[in-house]
Design a protein around this motif. Structure first.
Motif, PDB file in Angstrom:
ATOM      1  N   LYS A  15       0.812  -0.893  -0.485  1.00  0.00           N
ATOM      2  CA  LYS A  15      -0.437   0.039  -0.232  1.00  0.00           C
ATOM      3  C   LYS A  15       0.484   1.002  -0.063  1.00  0.00           C
ATOM      4  N   CYS A  16       0.023   2.209  -0.529  1.00  0.00           N
ATOM      5  CA  CYS A  16       1.229   3.730  -0.727  1.00  0.00           C
ATOM      6  C   CYS A  16       1.315   4.252   0.844  1.00  0.00           C
ATOM      7  N   GLU A  17       2.535   4.066   0.756  1.00  0.00           N
ATOM      8  CA  GLU A  17       2.932   5.350   2.170  1.00  0.00           C
ATOM      9  C   GLU A  17       2.344   6.684   2.850  1.00  0.00           C
ATOM     10  N   GLU A  18       1.990   7.020   1.479  1.00  0.00           N
ATOM     11  CA  GLU A  18       1.233   8.567   1.676  1.00  0.00           C
ATOM     12  C   GLU A  18      -0.178   8.352   1.278  1.00  0.00           C
ATOM     13  N   CYS A  19      -1.184   7.579   0.527  1.00  0.00           N
ATOM     14  CA  CYS A  19      -2.885   7.612   1.023  1.00  0.00           C
ATOM     15  C   CYS A  19      -3.219   6.578   1.686  1.00  0.00           C
ATOM     16  N   GLY A  20      -2.109   5.831   1.109  1.00  0.00           N
ATOM     17  CA  GLY A  20      -3.231   4.272   1.478  1.00  0.00           C
ATOM     18  C   GLY A  20      -3.422   3.319   0.121  1.00  0.00           C
ATOM     19  N   ARG A  53       4.812   1.985  -7.445  1.00  0.00           N
ATOM     20  CA  ARG A  53       3.888   3.461  -7.390  1.00  0.00           C
ATOM     21  C   ARG A  53       2.681   3.230  -7.411  1.00  0.00           C
ATOM     22  N   CYS A  54       2.533   4.241  -7.107  1.00  0.00           N
ATOM     23  CA  CYS A  54       1.422   4.570  -6.559  1.00  0.00           C
ATOM     24  C   CYS A  54       0.109   4.502  -7.796  1.00  0.00           C
ATOM     25  N   SER A  55      -1.081   3.799  -7.341  1.00  0.00           N
ATOM     26  CA  SER A  55      -1.759   3.986  -8.744  1.00  0.00           C
ATOM     27  C   SER A  55      -2.611   5.107  -8.404  1.00  0.00           C
ATOM     28  N   ARG A  56      -2.691   5.579  -7.090  1.00  0.00           N
ATOM     29  CA  ARG A  56      -3.721   7.144  -7.293  1.00  0.00           C
ATOM     30  C   ARG A  56      -2.675   8.696  -6.714  1.00  0.00           C
ATOM     31  N   CYS A  57      -2.383   8.545  -5.860  1.00  0.00           N
ATOM     32  CA  CYS A  57      -1.184   9.664  -6.295  1.00  0.00           C
ATOM     33  C   CYS A  57       0.123   9.500  -6.699  1.00  0.00           C
ATOM     34  N   LYS A  58       0.597   8.773  -7.305  1.00  0.00           N
ATOM     35  CA  LYS A  58       2.119   8.151  -8.134  1.00  0.00           C
ATOM     36  C   LYS A  58       3.133   8.716  -7.378  1.00  0.00           C
ATOM     37  N   SER A  59       2.970   8.431  -5.837  1.00  0.00           N
ATOM     38  CA  SER A  59       4.052   9.006  -4.974  1.00  0.00           C
ATOM     39  C   SER A  59       5.401   7.265  -5.856  1.00  0.00           C
ATOM     40  N   GLU A  60       6.530   7.509  -5.836  1.00  0.00           N
ATOM     41  CA  GLU A  60       7.628   6.582  -6.347  1.00  0.00           C
ATOM     42  C   GLU A  60       8.147   5.808  -4.941  1.00  0.00           C
TER      43      GLU A  60
HETATM   44 ZN   LIG Z   1      -0.042   7.471  -3.074  1.00  0.00          ZN
END
Ligand SMILES: [Zn+2]
Length: 180
Positions: A15-20, A53-60
């Motif tokens: 899961k994305c660490e920024e937005c989950g 790569r986060c599918s929502r916020c694009k954090s890598e």
């Molecule tokens: Zn994210």
């Protein structure tokens, strides 16, 4: 050796660490490299690695194997460049060689605040002589822990010398005395 937060050497992320949101993996290629801003250096690109790569916020989140080797290859590249080192490059080399800002400043015969300003980019460069010395110091430190310890001892001597050149007087029991 140092690592910046957010770097992982082997583990992947669910899961994305920024937005989950869910993570997708991509392979960074020579045509689609990963921009290694986590190193503190701008414009370093990596390829041949997996990037989550986060599918929502694009954090890598890069997966970087053999990171110590990568950092020493980057350091070698910086030490060999003909132009004066940029602040962020000096910071990278200093940290990679395991010196604090104070130790490094003492070895360069510069003030810690000057080195700090150079590293943050407020002052553009070290002097050409200090730039050369900085490269020599990090090269020596790279060649072994013993050389690094020797340089740290030299830095301590220099700091002590500076301290002694700033006499300190203390008022105690109504008498002024030089602090040893
Ligand atoms: Zn994210």
């Amino acid at each position: 050796m140092f690592a910046y937060s957010g770097q992982r050497s082997t583990s992947t992320l669910e899961k994305c660490e920024e937005c989950g949101a869910n993570i997708k993996q991509r392979t960074a290629t020579i045509k689609t490299p990963y921009n290694y801003g986590l190193s503190g250096l701008s414009g370093i690109r990596l390829s041949g690695i997996l990037v989550c790569r986060c599918s929502r916020c694009k954090s890598e989140y890069p997966i970087i194997p053999r990171i110590v080797e990568l950092h020493s290859v980057i350091a070698e590249h910086l030490i060999g460049k003909p132009e004066l080192l940029k602040g962020e490059e000096i910071r990278f080399l200093r940290k990679n060689a395991g010196f604090s800002q104070n130790e490094f400043a003492a070895l360069l015969k510069e003030t810690a605040s000057h080195v700090n300003r150079v590293e943050r980019g407020t002052t553009t460069h070290l002097s050409p002589a200090a730039d050369k010395l900085a490269r020599a110091i990090v090269t020596a430190a790279k060649d072994g822990e013993r050389a690094r310890r020797l340089l740290v001892a030299l830095a301590e001597q220099e700091t002590e010398k500076r301290r002694r050149s700033m006499p300190h007087f203390n008022l105690a029991r109504n008498r002024w005395q030089l602090v040893a």
